[in-house]
Design a protein around this motif. Structure first.
Motif, PDB file in Angstrom:
ATOM      1  N   PRO A   1      32.349  56.546  -6.588  1.00  0.00           N
ATOM      2  CA  PRO A   1      33.508  56.927  -7.412  1.00  0.00           C
ATOM      3  C   PRO A   1      34.781  56.124  -7.145  1.00  0.00           C
ATOM      4  O   PRO A   1      35.502  55.792  -8.087  1.00  0.00           O
ATOM      5  CB  PRO A   1      33.712  58.409  -7.065  1.00  0.00           C
ATOM      6  N   ASP A   2      35.065  55.819  -5.888  1.00  0.00           N
ATOM      7  CA  ASP A   2      36.328  55.150  -5.558  1.00  0.00           C
ATOM      8  C   ASP A   2      36.131  53.764  -4.973  1.00  0.00           C
ATOM      9  O   ASP A   2      37.054  53.195  -4.391  1.00  0.00           O
ATOM     10  CB  ASP A   2      37.118  56.007  -4.557  1.00  0.00           C
TER      11      ASP A   2
ATOM     12  N   LEU B   1      39.264  54.049   4.241  1.00  0.00           N
ATOM     13  CA  LEU B   1      38.101  53.484   4.916  1.00  0.00           C
ATOM     14  C   LEU B   1      37.007  54.534   5.049  1.00  0.00           C
ATOM     15  O   LEU B   1      35.838  54.286   4.704  1.00  0.00           O
ATOM     16  CB  LEU B   1      38.504  52.960   6.293  1.00  0.00           C
ATOM     17  N   LEU B   2      37.362  55.720   5.524  1.00  0.00           N
ATOM     18  CA  LEU B   2      36.356  56.753   5.737  1.00  0.00           C
ATOM     19  C   LEU B   2      35.779  57.262   4.423  1.00  0.00           C
ATOM     20  O   LEU B   2      34.578  57.561   4.343  1.00  0.00           O
ATOM     21  CB  LEU B   2      36.956  57.899   6.546  1.00  0.00           C
ATOM     22  N   ARG B   3      36.595  57.357   3.396  1.00  0.00           N
ATOM     23  CA  ARG B   3      36.063  57.750   2.078  1.00  0.00           C
ATOM     24  C   ARG B   3      35.078  56.709   1.572  1.00  0.00           C
ATOM     25  O   ARG B   3      34.033  57.051   0.999  1.00  0.00           O
ATOM     26  CB  ARG B   3      37.208  57.936   1.084  1.00  0.00           C
ATOM     27  N   SER B   4      35.385  55.432   1.785  1.00  0.00           N
ATOM     28  CA  SER B   4      34.456  54.377   1.370  1.00  0.00           C
ATOM     29  C   SER B   4      33.157  54.462   2.162  1.00  0.00           C
ATOM     30  O   SER B   4      32.059  54.337   1.599  1.00  0.00           O
ATOM     31  CB  SER B   4      35.104  53.001   1.562  1.00  0.00           C
ATOM     32  N   VAL B   5      33.271  54.677   3.466  1.00  0.00           N
ATOM     33  CA  VAL B   5      32.082  54.819   4.311  1.00  0.00           C
ATOM     34  C   VAL B   5      31.210  55.967   3.824  1.00  0.00           C
ATOM     35  O   VAL B   5      29.980  55.840   3.715  1.00  0.00           O
ATOM     36  CB  VAL B   5      32.504  55.038   5.780  1.00  0.00           C
TER      37      VAL B   5
ATOM     38  N   GLN C   1      31.135  57.350   0.768  1.00  0.00           N
ATOM     39  CA  GLN C   1      30.556  57.108  -0.557  1.00  0.00           C
ATOM     40  C   GLN C   1      29.403  56.114  -0.484  1.00  0.00           C
ATOM     41  O   GLN C   1      28.405  56.258  -1.204  1.00  0.00           O
ATOM     42  CB  GLN C   1      31.641  56.634  -1.513  1.00  0.00           C
ATOM     43  N   ILE C   2      29.521  55.113   0.371  1.00  0.00           N
ATOM     44  CA  ILE C   2      28.405  54.188   0.570  1.00  0.00           C
ATOM     45  C   ILE C   2      27.224  54.934   1.188  1.00  0.00           C
ATOM     46  O   ILE C   2      26.074  54.787   0.754  1.00  0.00           O
ATOM     47  CB  ILE C   2      28.833  53.011   1.463  1.00  0.00           C
TER      48      ILE C   2
END
Length: 412
Positions: free
Chosen positions: A184-185, A222-226, A228-229
């Protein structure tokens, strides 16, 4: 010739099979410089920057717009000194002064070149600027594809040996997989072309809108990306000892073919407590060099290490380790042992199932995984300080193993 000039001439043979020859600017001073808007097929001189003995980027001599754009795209801007250096170089190329100051040249003979292949793949004329980077086992050329007017079209990667060819193919598969994922982001590059050049794998992907309007991600981003991946294939949870991840890691250690570090890595893995962990996907090489963000979105590239079924949080640990060692490996690793643990205890990861008592085990697993990668790729032979696992990684791993056993002991 030193090792770098040898690498440069070998690279020229890959990209321009018609032939490449190192020389000095004076050798071609009497040649008439073609107009900046001439098609890329006529660009026959390249400028190794800062020199042929220390090439980091390779830029077209005859197109100042493309050269300036190449400097801007490949420059690291994470410190004041780096920003000033990038601004000076960009100005020097945009004004046409740089080719007068930098004397080394890479002369390319006439014939079918990588530019022709890329122009045919994209159905448009392209000029290329090439990022070479420092010596390391997985060093490969990254080509910025530009219009003759200097507008970015995409990026291309070409394998130059067995390892880099494997990584280019892996990134091609990853981009196909990511095209079907819902992040999503997080924005990832679109795969534009896959094929071969000169018998080697070739990948072309779109250029993400990364530049002056983007910056390093905040901790939360960074943590949201981690997360979502990690969630792209859905989360799983299970005990470390019976996990597919551990079994695969054991096989990788066994394949190190008698490296003296392998028994210590195997012993460290076997000594870890059988904690329950959340598993998901990871980027595998998430650093400040391949993630950037705006307040609303993160842009992530370089997906050649994408894997599934990895303990949650290892991407965050990798990013944090690379940040900590910017000013020195030994002191940076000691700092990471604290900051990495605090990063994994963030509520965002706790809500995803990473329990505080399992944090030291995840940190130890990350170091075993990283050491195995470095040894498998023979990064230590390229002279990278981080690849000297005996100096910092194995001592840090011993301490983490003790912490992991202590933290998880009452819960076994």
């Amino acid at each position: 010739m030193n090792g770098e000039t040898t690498y440069l001439t070998d690279l020229a043979e890959v990209l321009w099979p018609c032939g490449g020859l190192l020389g000095r600017g004076a050798e071609c001073a009497d040649r008439r410089t073609p107009p900046a808007d001439r098609p890329a097929a006529h660009v026959r001189e390249y400028l190794p920057v800062p020199s042929a003995h220390n090439p980091r980027v390779i830029l077209p001599v005859t197109n100042r717009y493309a050269a300036a754009r190449g400097i801007a795209a490949f420059a690291q801007r994470h410190s004041f000194r780096e920003r000033v250096r990038a601004a000076l170089l960009t100005t020097a190329f945009a004004s046409g002064v740089a080719p007068l100051l930098l004397r080394d040249r890479l002369h390319v003979g006439s014939g079918h070149t990588i530019e022709h292949a890329l122009a045919a793949a994209l159905d448009r004329d392209v000029v290329i600027a090439i990022h070479v980077g420092p010596p390391r086992a997985n060093r490969k050329p990254v080509l910025l594809l530009l219009t003759p007017a200097g507008r970015a079209v995409g990026y291309a990667k070409v394998g130059v040996n067995e390892l880099t060819s494997r990584l280019v193919r892996a990134e091609t598969r990853a981009l196909r997989r990511l095209a079907e994922a819902r992040l999503p982001d997080v924005t990832v590059p679109r795969l534009m072309h896959e094929g071969e050049w000169n018998g080697r794998p070739l990948l072309v992907q779109e250029a993400l809108p990364v530049g002056d309007q983007t910056d390093r991600p905040t901790r939360r981003q960074l943590l949201r990306s981690v997360l979502q991946i990690a969630a792209m294939d859905g989360f799983g949870e299970g005990c470390l000892r019976t996990s597919a991840y551990r079994a695969q890691l054991e096989r990788r250690i066994d394949a190190l073919e008698g490296r003296p570090e392998a028994p210590r890595l195997r012993a460290a893995l076997e000594a870890l407590p059988d904690v329950r962990l959340p598993f998901g996907a990871w980027h595998g090489d998430l650093t400040r060099w391949n993630i950037a963000g705006t307040p609303r979105r993160a842009f992530v590239w370089d997906w050649e290490r994408l894997e599934s079924g990895v303990p949650l949080g290892m991407d965050a640990l990798h990013y944090e380790l690379n940040e900590c060692v910017q000013t020195g490996v030994q002191a940076g690793v000691q700092r990471w042992l604290d900051t990495g643990a605090r990063l994994l205890c963030d509520p965002l990861l706790a809500d995803a199932g990473l329990r505080p008592h399992a944090v030291p085990a995840v940190m130890a697993l990350y170091l075993v995984d990283l050491a195995t990668r470095y040894l498998q790729d023979r990064q230590d032979e390229a002279g990278s300080p981080l690849a000297a696992v005996d100096d910092w990684l194995l001592p840090a791993l011993e301490g983490l193993g003790e912490r992991a056993a202590h933290e998880a002991g009452p819960r076994r």
